[in-house]
Structure formats: structure tokens, C-alpha cells
Scaffold this active site. Structure first.
Site, PDB file in Angstrom:
ATOM      1  CD  GLU A  81       5.055 -16.444  -4.203  1.00 46.39           C
ATOM      2  OE1 GLU A  81       5.191 -15.534  -5.049  1.00 46.39           O
ATOM      3  OE2 GLU A  81       5.215 -17.656  -4.465  1.00 46.39           O
ATOM      4  CG  ASN A 133      -7.791 -11.624   3.780  1.00 46.74           C
ATOM      5  OD1 ASN A 133      -7.018 -11.150   2.955  1.00 46.74           O
ATOM      6  ND2 ASN A 133      -8.398 -10.875   4.693  1.00 46.74           N
ATOM      7  CG  ASP A 155      -4.371  -5.276  -7.399  1.00 47.04           C
ATOM      8  OD1 ASP A 155      -4.090  -4.127  -7.838  1.00 47.04           O
ATOM      9  OD2 ASP A 155      -5.435  -5.862  -7.660  1.00 47.04           O
ATOM     10  CE  LYS A 159      -9.755   4.103 -11.074  1.00 48.06           C
ATOM     11  NZ  LYS A 159     -11.220   3.903 -11.217  1.00 48.06           N
ATOM     12  CG  ASP A 191       5.637  -4.074 -12.403  1.00 51.34           C
ATOM     13  OD1 ASP A 191       4.817  -3.916 -11.462  1.00 51.34           O
ATOM     14  OD2 ASP A 191       5.302  -4.484 -13.524  1.00 51.34           O
ATOM     15  CG  PHE A 254       2.999  -9.938 -13.510  1.00 50.72           C
ATOM     16  CD1 PHE A 254       1.699  -9.555 -13.786  1.00 50.72           C
ATOM     17  CD2 PHE A 254       3.761  -9.129 -12.685  1.00 50.72           C
ATOM     18  CE1 PHE A 254       1.163  -8.402 -13.246  1.00 50.72           C
ATOM     19  CE2 PHE A 254       3.238  -7.970 -12.139  1.00 50.72           C
ATOM     20  CZ  PHE A 254       1.941  -7.603 -12.424  1.00 50.72           C
TER      21      PHE A 254
END
Length: 275
Positions: A81, A133, A155, A159, A191, A254
Site C-alpha cells: 500500500e 519515497n 494527496d 492546484k 474522492d 477520511f
């Protein structure tokens, strides 16, 4: 003439999908780290970079078994994951599927600590965490090692100028494909409608993945940015193929917040194929 950065240095300078946040732990999480990191946190050679992976590291099934220790399922699937957050999903999955192996990738120390705490309380042995990372770790896997890769609610970088930071990109898709066995799947959920469009733009045109969905959804075919998302309803739309909600994903706080806000949850499943 200045030379282009090579190897590990080039990877350090690549655009990343996260921003550095405080790694400070509260006393409860500090105790969890001290108690459980020795068992649950995989320490890999990071090549001198805090969240990197040395170019010398090659993650085979045999290597994972050797560093995993007690609890590695020799015949079990290996599921990674990317971005475990607080760890709710991967810990629940490991508890529900004791026959498989789960490896969680998370860069934020408090999130890792919380996952360690939950795993330790349940005395799970088929779960390990690694603080690196994600693209660098995926590139370190030997071909065909992984059965599934999960990326749930990454995330969104809303923008427009930040869309390049979204973790689903061609380079990561190539690394995921190389690490997956033939027929293995990459499960992605978001979402954010605009992120779903982004995923389709990256993944639906690739010859090395097939969209394994069975549902038809309508999405705007032009991108919107932070503060202009309401404009999407007036933009041209097209149909895309997505999946039913993945039953193996627990309903986290979340995701519940997204549902409460009226956002559509997009599940996408891509199966690795030979191009």
C-alpha cells in the site's frame, strides 16, 4: 559544462508527491515507536538520503523473507500500500488475511508510528512498514514480486500548477507494472473527480495495463483547479470505466468525510498485462 545528476542524486531532485511535515511524536506515539519499530519497521539501505532507497537494494521475494523475520508467509501474496496514512486500512487487511504479506509505505513519521501501534496491539506478524519515497521503493523490486499495489486517497494536489506532484504518473505506473506479476492489479481510489480524470488520462492509454472495471461513470473532460471545481458541471463530459468499491478497503474516517461532503468515491482497478 554542468553535468546532469545521476543515480540516487537524480532521484532526490525528482518532483515528489508530498511535502515535509513535522516528524515530532507525542509521548504515546514515541512509546509505540520504541516498542514496535524493531519488529515492524523494515530498515533498508537508503543510500544516504532520508527517504531514499540505495541503488544497490533489490527487493526479491527471498530478500523480503530474510529481512521480514517471523511471520512472512512463504506461499502468501505480497501486497503493497502506497501512502498508508494512519495505517487503518493495511492493518485491517493484514488482520483479515493472515495468509498474505502486507507492506505499507508511508513518509510521515506520526502515521508510521500509528500503524506500528495498531499492528503491535493486534500482534500481527504478516505486516511490515517502510518509511521511504514510494517511487524509489517500487523501482527497487525485482520483476513480478508483487501481487497487488494499493493507492487509496492520495494527496489530490488540487492546484493546476501542482498536478505534476500527483503520485499517479507514467514513471510510477511503469515501476508498478515492473514490480507486479503478470495479472497483478493496481487499485486506486479517490474522492476527487479531477484526480479520477487524471488517473484515467495516465492509465487508460497504457498498453501494459488494462482497465478491469465494470461500471460506467461520467467525468468532465477538462481539468479544474482549487476554487473552480464547481465549474466542472458545465464542462464537456465523457464516460469512463471504473470499479465497484473494493471490498478489501475499510471505511476510514477520511473516506467517511468525503462521503459526508457529497463527493463521489472513484475506485479504479488496473491489471498488469504484457504490452
Amino acid at each position: 559544462m554542468e553535468q546532469e545528476p545521476q543515480g540516487q542524486e537524480a532521484r532526490r531532485r525528482a518532483v515528489v508527491s508530498f511535502v515535509r511535515r513535522s516528524s515530532k511524536l507525542d509521548p504515546r506515539m514515541e512509546r509505540a515507536w520504541e516498542k514496535y519499530s524493531g519488529e515492524y519497521l523494515l530498515e533498508l539501505d537508503k543510500g544516504g538520503h532520508e527517504l531514499g532507497v540505495s541503488a544497490d537494494v533489490r527487493l526479491s521475494r527471498e530478500f523480503l523473507a530474510s529481512v521480514w523475520g517471523e511471520g512472512f508467509r512463504a506461499d502468501g501474496r505480497i501486497i503493497v500500500e502506497i501512502g498508508t496514512g494512519q495505517g487503518e486500512n493495511i492493518v485491517a487487511a493484514a488482520a483479515a488475511h493472515s495468509e498474505d504479506n502486507f507492506l505499507g509505505l508511508e513518509v510521515y513519521t506520526p502515521g508510521v508510528a500509528h500503524a506500528l501501534l495498531m499492528a503491535g496491539k493486534q500482534e500481527l506478524h504478516n505486516l511490515r512498514m517502510v518509511q521511504v519515497n514510494a517511487p524509489e521503493l517500487l523501482q527497487a523490486f525485482e520483476p513480478g514480486v508483487l501481487d497487488e499495489v494499493w493507492t487509496f486517497f492520495p494527496d489530490p494536489w488540487p492546484k493546476t500548477k501542482h498536478h505534476k506532484r500527483r503520485i499517479v504518473q507514467d514513471a510510477l505506473a511503469s515501476a508498478v507494472h515492473a514490480a507486479l506479476k503478470d495479472g497483478g492489479v493496481w487499485r486506486i481510489a479517490t474522492d476527487i473527480d479531477d484526480y479520477a480524470l487524471h488517473v484515467h488520462e495516465v492509465m487508460d492509454v497504457r498498453a501494459d495495463f488494462e482497465n478491469a472495471g465494470e461500471l460506467t461513470v461520467s467525468l468532465a473532460t477538462e481539468h479544474v483547479s482549487k476554487g473552480t471545481a464547481e465549474m466542472a458541471a458545465q464542462l464537456p463530459h465523457a464516460d469512463f470505466t471504473e470499479s465497484a468499491r473494493f471490498e478489501g478497503r475499510v471505511l476510514t474516517n477520511f473516506e467517511n468525510k468525503g462521503i459526508a461532503a457529497g463527493r463521489v468515491i472513484h475506485d479504479m482497478t488496473y491489471r498488469a498485462v504484457q504490452a
